[in-house]
Design an enzyme around this catalytic site. Structure first.
Site, PDB file in Angstrom:
ATOM      1  CG  ASP A  51      -1.950   1.064   1.223  1.00  0.00           C
ATOM      2  OD1 ASP A  51      -2.348   1.500   0.128  1.00  0.00           O
ATOM      3  OD2 ASP A  51      -2.368   1.482   2.316  1.00  0.00           O
ATOM      4  CG  ASP A  62      -2.502   7.322   0.360  1.00  0.00           C
ATOM      5  OD1 ASP A  62      -2.196   8.520   0.458  1.00  0.00           O
ATOM      6  OD2 ASP A  62      -2.805   6.773  -0.716  1.00  0.00           O
TER       7      ASP A  62
END
Length: 314
Positions: free
Chosen positions: A33, A35
């Site tokens: 991922d 963020d």
């Protein structure tokens, strides 16, 4: 019959030397991922880039898989660059991109009704797809005005819903009407029901709104964001992954990143630098949301790999 206790996640810096060696050698590819792992709206995660440098030195292939299609690939690359990371466009996957891959894979040629950001729409239009959107103007509060904006005879063959900061009930109603047609498919992008935007501050995520369409239409969504298995299947096919357990999924959210990894058969590493606290991790009881490992941040990978010479298996 008593339930079987679930093994608790291990902090990667509390592994024994033997466990550490086995873990480092157990995966070849990393899906990560962005963020909450590398940065947030408020700040960059300290020394995060050093963690990814450690992965690359160990021969791991890194791909970034994000639910955030508000930020374009080019914008991501520029922000990576400001951190001192060189990331190629093909290393970044987000719902708009995966939606294009999916539509091409099924040779889709019909008309699409879309609820999404301008950036998402631009990507689909650039790929050659025909889109409808709206209503984008103010609607008078009477049923005659509403009907003019949500009923039409356009031959829509797909409804796509992702993040839309200008979402309205009229847009959802219009999408619901299109989904009455058996041939019309439903594609969902980001599934986050809650979005952490600052420390201790969450907002409603797009998953809440896609759930309205799913529940009201009775249709299954083809999910192009985490934790959708459709996305996982696409990634594994694209990267020719035959042994899912040799993939490590890194993320900061239990319901999106960890659940995605679990569904796909990947190993999972939760980092506490974003949307999940240690207290939330320790209180989680659902096996599908429990990671194999956790860390304070990806910076812990530097210490994990320190002095480690084991390389990935080819």
């Amino acid at each position: 019959m008593a339930s079987i206790p679930q093994p608790q996640p291990q902090h990667i810096l509390q592994l024994s030397e033997d466990q550490r060696k086995r873990f480092v050698a157990s995966f070849d590819r990393v899906y990560s991922d962005i963020d909450g792992v590398l940065w947030s709206m408020e700040h960059n995660v300290p020394r995060a880039i050093e963690g990814y440098a450690a992965l690359e030195r160990a021969g791991k292939e890194v791909t970034f898989v994000t639910n955030n299609s508000v930020r374009t690939v080019d914008q991501c690359i520029k922000r990576f660059g400001r951190l001192g990371m060189k990331v190629a466009p093909e290393q970044i996957w987000h719902p708009a991109q995966t939606t294009v891959h999916y539509l091409r894979s099924i040779k889709f040629e019909g008309l699409i009704y879309i609820i999404a950001t301008k950036e998402f729409k631009d990507i689909l239009r650039a790929a050659g797809f025909k889109l409808l959107d709206g209503p984008n103007e103010f609607i008078e509060e009477n049923y005659e005005s509403l009907a003019k904006h949500i009923f039409d005879r356009q031959p829509v063959s797909a409804v796509i819903i992702d993040v839309d900061f200008n979402l309205s009930s009229a847009k959802l109603m219009r999408a619901h009407l299109y989904l009455r047609r058996p041939e019309c498919i439903l594609i969902a992008g980001a599934t986050d029901r809650i979005l952490p935007v600052a420390k201790g501050v969450n907002i409603i995520g797009p998953g809440m709104f896609s759930s309205i369409l799913i529940e009201s239409s009775g249709r299954e969504a083809i999910t192009m964001g985490k934790p959708g298995r459709d996305l996982g299947d696409m990634l594994m096919k694209h990267h020719r992954i035959t042994v899912p357990s040799r993939v490590l999924m890194i993320g900061d959210m239990l319901a999106q990143d960890v659940c995605f990894g679990r569904r796909c058969g990947f190993q999972t590493l939760l980092v506490l630098s974003g949307g999940c606290t240690l207290e939330q991790l320790q209180s989680e009881k659902l096996p599908e949301l429990l990671p194999d490992y956790y860390a304070d941040s990806v910076a812990d990978l530097v210490q994990l790999f320190d002095g480690e010479t084991i390389k990935s298996h080819v």
